[in-house]
Design a protein around this motif. Structure first.
Motif, PDB file in Angstrom:
ATOM      1  N   HIS A 138       0.484  -1.130   0.118  1.00  0.00           N
ATOM      2  CA  HIS A 138       0.699   0.087   0.098  1.00  0.00           C
ATOM      3  C   HIS A 138       0.097   1.077  -0.049  1.00  0.00           C
ATOM      4  O   HIS A 138       0.325   2.283  -0.534  1.00  0.00           O
ATOM      5  CB  HIS A 138      -0.750  -0.432   1.206  1.00  0.00           C
ATOM      6  CG  HIS A 138      -1.891   1.726   1.342  1.00  0.00           C
ATOM      7  ND1 HIS A 138      -3.066   1.405   0.716  1.00  0.00           N
ATOM      8  CD2 HIS A 138      -1.948   2.280   2.067  1.00  0.00           C
ATOM      9  CE1 HIS A 138      -3.614   2.686   0.790  1.00  0.00           C
ATOM     10  NE2 HIS A 138      -2.877   3.456   2.039  1.00  0.00           N
ATOM     11  N   GLY A 139       2.099   1.014   0.654  1.00  0.00           N
ATOM     12  CA  GLY A 139       2.688   2.507   0.987  1.00  0.00           C
ATOM     13  C   GLY A 139       3.392   2.797  -0.611  1.00  0.00           C
ATOM     14  O   GLY A 139       4.135   3.641  -0.700  1.00  0.00           O
ATOM     15  N   GLN A 140       3.447   1.357  -1.020  1.00  0.00           N
ATOM     16  CA  GLN A 140       4.493   2.382  -2.734  1.00  0.00           C
ATOM     17  C   GLN A 140       3.507   2.474  -3.528  1.00  0.00           C
ATOM     18  O   GLN A 140       4.625   3.277  -4.597  1.00  0.00           O
ATOM     19  CB  GLN A 140       4.868   0.170  -2.826  1.00  0.00           C
ATOM     20  CG  GLN A 140       6.521  -0.115  -1.950  1.00  0.00           C
ATOM     21  CD  GLN A 140       6.244  -1.370  -2.368  1.00  0.00           C
ATOM     22  OE1 GLN A 140       5.363  -2.359  -2.651  1.00  0.00           O
ATOM     23  NE2 GLN A 140       8.309  -1.478  -2.379  1.00  0.00           N
ATOM     24  N   GLN A 141       2.133   1.685  -3.022  1.00  0.00           N
ATOM     25  CA  GLN A 141       1.149   2.719  -3.975  1.00  0.00           C
ATOM     26  C   GLN A 141       1.129   3.959  -4.395  1.00  0.00           C
ATOM     27  O   GLN A 141       0.729   5.381  -4.466  1.00  0.00           O
ATOM     28  CB  GLN A 141       0.116   1.602  -4.142  1.00  0.00           C
ATOM     29  CG  GLN A 141      -0.124   0.126  -4.414  1.00  0.00           C
ATOM     30  CD  GLN A 141      -1.552  -0.531  -4.502  1.00  0.00           C
ATOM     31  OE1 GLN A 141      -2.445   0.547  -4.775  1.00  0.00           O
ATOM     32  NE2 GLN A 141      -1.352  -1.233  -4.476  1.00  0.00           N
ATOM     33  N   ARG A 142       0.685   4.341  -2.701  1.00  0.00           N
ATOM     34  CA  ARG A 142       1.269   5.766  -2.696  1.00  0.00           C
ATOM     35  C   ARG A 142       2.353   6.892  -2.831  1.00  0.00           C
ATOM     36  O   ARG A 142       2.280   7.674  -3.485  1.00  0.00           O
ATOM     37  CB  ARG A 142       0.467   5.695  -1.105  1.00  0.00           C
ATOM     38  CG  ARG A 142      -0.792   5.539  -0.471  1.00  0.00           C
ATOM     39  CD  ARG A 142      -2.009   6.708  -0.735  1.00  0.00           C
ATOM     40  NE  ARG A 142      -2.678   6.450  -0.050  1.00  0.00           N
ATOM     41  CZ  ARG A 142      -3.755   6.886   0.345  1.00  0.00           C
ATOM     42  NH1 ARG A 142      -4.076   7.183  -0.862  1.00  0.00           N
ATOM     43  NH2 ARG A 142      -5.207   7.095   0.781  1.00  0.00           N
ATOM     44  N   GLN A 143       3.064   6.158  -3.368  1.00  0.00           N
ATOM     45  CA  GLN A 143       4.215   6.854  -3.654  1.00  0.00           C
ATOM     46  C   GLN A 143       4.119   7.286  -4.809  1.00  0.00           C
ATOM     47  O   GLN A 143       4.509   7.877  -5.600  1.00  0.00           O
ATOM     48  CB  GLN A 143       5.582   5.416  -2.901  1.00  0.00           C
ATOM     49  CG  GLN A 143       6.428   5.365  -2.063  1.00  0.00           C
ATOM     50  CD  GLN A 143       7.412   4.992  -1.435  1.00  0.00           C
ATOM     51  OE1 GLN A 143       7.643   3.986  -0.676  1.00  0.00           O
ATOM     52  NE2 GLN A 143       8.542   5.457  -2.065  1.00  0.00           N
ATOM     53  N   LEU A 144       3.693   6.252  -5.759  1.00  0.00           N
ATOM     54  CA  LEU A 144       3.630   5.727  -6.992  1.00  0.00           C
ATOM     55  C   LEU A 144       3.118   7.150  -7.478  1.00  0.00           C
ATOM     56  O   LEU A 144       2.938   7.909  -8.547  1.00  0.00           O
ATOM     57  CB  LEU A 144       3.152   5.050  -7.167  1.00  0.00           C
ATOM     58  CG  LEU A 144       3.028   4.389  -9.421  1.00  0.00           C
ATOM     59  CD1 LEU A 144       4.080   4.619 -10.262  1.00  0.00           C
ATOM     60  CD2 LEU A 144       2.221   3.063  -8.950  1.00  0.00           C
ATOM     61  N   GLU A 145       1.620   7.231  -6.704  1.00  0.00           N
ATOM     62  CA  GLU A 145       0.312   8.343  -7.093  1.00  0.00           C
ATOM     63  C   GLU A 145       1.033   9.822  -6.816  1.00  0.00           C
ATOM     64  O   GLU A 145       1.147  11.044  -7.518  1.00  0.00           O
ATOM     65  CB  GLU A 145      -0.630   8.133  -5.720  1.00  0.00           C
ATOM     66  CG  GLU A 145      -1.173   7.171  -6.058  1.00  0.00           C
ATOM     67  CD  GLU A 145      -2.494   6.901  -4.727  1.00  0.00           C
ATOM     68  OE1 GLU A 145      -2.176   7.409  -3.717  1.00  0.00           O
ATOM     69  OE2 GLU A 145      -3.409   6.223  -4.616  1.00  0.00           O
ATOM     70  N   LEU A 163       6.943   8.118   3.635  1.00  0.00           N
ATOM     71  CA  LEU A 163       6.289   9.061   2.547  1.00  0.00           C
ATOM     72  C   LEU A 163       6.973  10.822   3.230  1.00  0.00           C
ATOM     73  O   LEU A 163       7.225  11.592   2.808  1.00  0.00           O
ATOM     74  CB  LEU A 163       5.256   9.451   3.067  1.00  0.00           C
ATOM     75  CG  LEU A 163       3.575  10.736   2.997  1.00  0.00           C
ATOM     76  CD1 LEU A 163       3.977  10.284   1.819  1.00  0.00           C
ATOM     77  CD2 LEU A 163       2.936   9.888   4.203  1.00  0.00           C
ATOM     78  N   VAL A 164       7.516  11.026   4.450  1.00  0.00           N
ATOM     79  CA  VAL A 164       8.559  11.949   5.052  1.00  0.00           C
ATOM     80  C   VAL A 164       9.471  12.335   4.260  1.00  0.00           C
ATOM     81  O   VAL A 164       9.084  13.010   3.957  1.00  0.00           O
ATOM     82  CB  VAL A 164       8.266  12.259   6.437  1.00  0.00           C
ATOM     83  CG1 VAL A 164       8.978  12.791   7.195  1.00  0.00           C
ATOM     84  CG2 VAL A 164       6.989  12.187   7.438  1.00  0.00           C
ATOM     85  N   ALA A 165      10.339  10.998   4.183  1.00  0.00           N
ATOM     86  CA  ALA A 165      11.272  11.424   3.706  1.00  0.00           C
ATOM     87  C   ALA A 165      10.860  11.823   2.292  1.00  0.00           C
ATOM     88  O   ALA A 165      11.810  12.963   1.648  1.00  0.00           O
ATOM     89  CB  ALA A 165      12.182   9.848   2.964  1.00  0.00           C
ATOM     90  N   LEU A 166      10.303  11.179   1.193  1.00  0.00           N
ATOM     91  CA  LEU A 166       9.414  11.256  -0.069  1.00  0.00           C
ATOM     92  C   LEU A 166       8.984  13.985  -0.349  1.00  0.00           C
ATOM     93  O   LEU A 166       9.389  14.077  -0.735  1.00  0.00           O
ATOM     94  CB  LEU A 166       8.684  10.541  -0.743  1.00  0.00           C
ATOM     95  CG  LEU A 166       8.401  11.036  -2.024  1.00  0.00           C
ATOM     96  CD1 LEU A 166       9.309  11.308  -2.983  1.00  0.00           C
ATOM     97  CD2 LEU A 166       6.644   9.957  -2.680  1.00  0.00           C
ATOM     98  N   LEU A 167       7.962  13.698   0.634  1.00  0.00           N
ATOM     99  CA  LEU A 167       7.508  14.854   0.551  1.00  0.00           C
ATOM    100  C   LEU A 167       8.761  16.123   1.151  1.00  0.00           C
ATOM    101  O   LEU A 167       8.548  17.228   0.611  1.00  0.00           O
ATOM    102  CB  LEU A 167       6.777  15.079   1.890  1.00  0.00           C
ATOM    103  CG  LEU A 167       5.458  14.489   1.492  1.00  0.00           C
ATOM    104  CD1 LEU A 167       4.492  14.386   3.032  1.00  0.00           C
ATOM    105  CD2 LEU A 167       4.403  14.769   0.337  1.00  0.00           C
ATOM    106  N   GLY A 196      -3.865   4.659   6.164  1.00  0.00           N
ATOM    107  CA  GLY A 196      -3.693   3.459   6.094  1.00  0.00           C
ATOM    108  C   GLY A 196      -2.040   2.848   5.935  1.00  0.00           C
ATOM    109  O   GLY A 196      -1.820   1.319   6.029  1.00  0.00           O
ATOM    110  N   LEU A 197      -1.010   3.458   6.289  1.00  0.00           N
ATOM    111  CA  LEU A 197       0.212   3.168   6.152  1.00  0.00           C
ATOM    112  C   LEU A 197       0.637   2.652   7.716  1.00  0.00           C
ATOM    113  O   LEU A 197       0.522   3.117   8.508  1.00  0.00           O
ATOM    114  CB  LEU A 197       1.172   4.249   5.479  1.00  0.00           C
ATOM    115  CG  LEU A 197       1.166   5.564   4.293  1.00  0.00           C
ATOM    116  CD1 LEU A 197       2.539   5.944   4.081  1.00  0.00           C
ATOM    117  CD2 LEU A 197       0.942   4.213   3.025  1.00  0.00           C
ATOM    118  N   SER A 198       1.758   2.105   6.902  1.00  0.00           N
ATOM    119  CA  SER A 198       2.510   1.164   8.237  1.00  0.00           C
ATOM    120  C   SER A 198       3.434   2.316   8.993  1.00  0.00           C
ATOM    121  O   SER A 198       3.809   3.389   8.777  1.00  0.00           O
ATOM    122  CB  SER A 198       3.167  -0.121   7.488  1.00  0.00           C
ATOM    123  OG  SER A 198       4.602   0.113   6.799  1.00  0.00           O
TER     124      SER A 198
END
Length: 273
Positions: A175-182, A211-215, A202-204
């Motif tokens: 799920h987290g990888q799908q969020r990154q892809l979005e 996600l924080v690192a990406l943002l 829904g992320l672990s």
């Protein structure tokens, strides 16, 4: 847990009244809402919302379920245009523009529910996002390795931190990888402002750190507005926060000011904060 980023003070500005005509924004405003209201019959889902996001600013909109956050995003993107008030994007009144024209002007959005091509690979999803905002997007010929769209796809794989699973089918992703892809798809075409609708849902814990690192790695010149229930994430990746309650703005301030506000704590954060 990621280190709290240095807070930047909001740019000072003189308020301007809402009106129906086109205006020139004050210098540095990427997005400005003046008295934005969206009614569904007798129900006002958002009521007289005014706020401004400066160019390059990272902004969060917080509030409990039913506060009007997603409706506000829908008004900004044109999915449900406002019934009153005006929306300006980098100095241009976009209140009456259709969604596709807002996209072409550099406005992007992610959604609470994933909108991905599950039977295609990560690379193919990003490629389609790139082509969707490029000239010649209706061509049936796939560009070669040296084409700008192909290079842009590879760049998005790096920026979304997904190069290691570029050829994996989306249906097989966590799920987290799908969020990154979005997020990677929202970055296609050099957007000027992105609206993130609950990216941490829904992320672990490990996925939240990613996600924080990406943002926090997004370019400094790029603005984003974030809806998020996870306050621990929201207050670490933005430098300005608006809290909504019953469709209206309750408070606006820096993350430190919002976290320390007694009324916000009582309504949204609970006694543990």
């Amino acid at each position: 847990m990621a280190t709290i980023t240095t807070l930047r003070p909001p740019a000072s500005r003189t308020p301007q009244p809402a009106h129906g005509g086109s205006t020139q924004l004050l210098s540095g405003d990427a997005l400005r809402l003046d008295g934005v209201t969206r009614a569904f019959g007798a129900l006002r889902a958002i009521d007289g919302v005014s706020l401004a996001v400066t160019a390059g600013q990272k902004y969060a909109i917080l509030g409990s379920n039913g506060a009007g956050k997603t409706t506000l995003f829908n008004a900004i993107t044109g999915d449900f245009p406002p019934t009153a008030g005006r929306i300006h994007f980098f100095g241009e009144d976009i209140t009456d523009l259709p969604p596709q024209d807002r996209i072409r002007k550099g406005l992007r959005r992610t959604y609470q529910s994933s909108l991905l091509f599950r039977d295609l690979s990560v690379r193919d999803n990003l490629f389609l996002a790139v082509r969707g905002v490029a000239s010649g997007r209706f061509s049936f010929r796939r560009p070669g390795a040296g084409h700008a769209s192909t290079r842009a796809t590879e760049d998005l794989l790096e920026r979304a931190r997904l190069s290691h699973i570029a050829d994996e089918k989306v249906a097989n992703l966590a799920h987290g990888q799908q969020r990154q892809l979005e997020i990677g798809m929202a970055l296609a075409g050099a957007p000027r402002l992105i609206l993130f609708d609950e990216p941490a849902a829904g992320l672990s814990p490990a996925e939240r750190r990613e996600l924080v690192a990406l943002l926090t790695s997004l370019p400094a010149h790029m603005s984003f507005v974030l809806i998020e229930h996870d306050l621990d994430i929201a207050l670490r990746v933005v430098d300005r926060v608006t809290v909504m309650h019953n469709g209206r703005v309750l408070r606006t301030g820096s993350p430190a000011e919002i976290e320390g506000d007694a009324q916000v704590q009582a309504i949204y954060m609970g006694s543990k904060h």
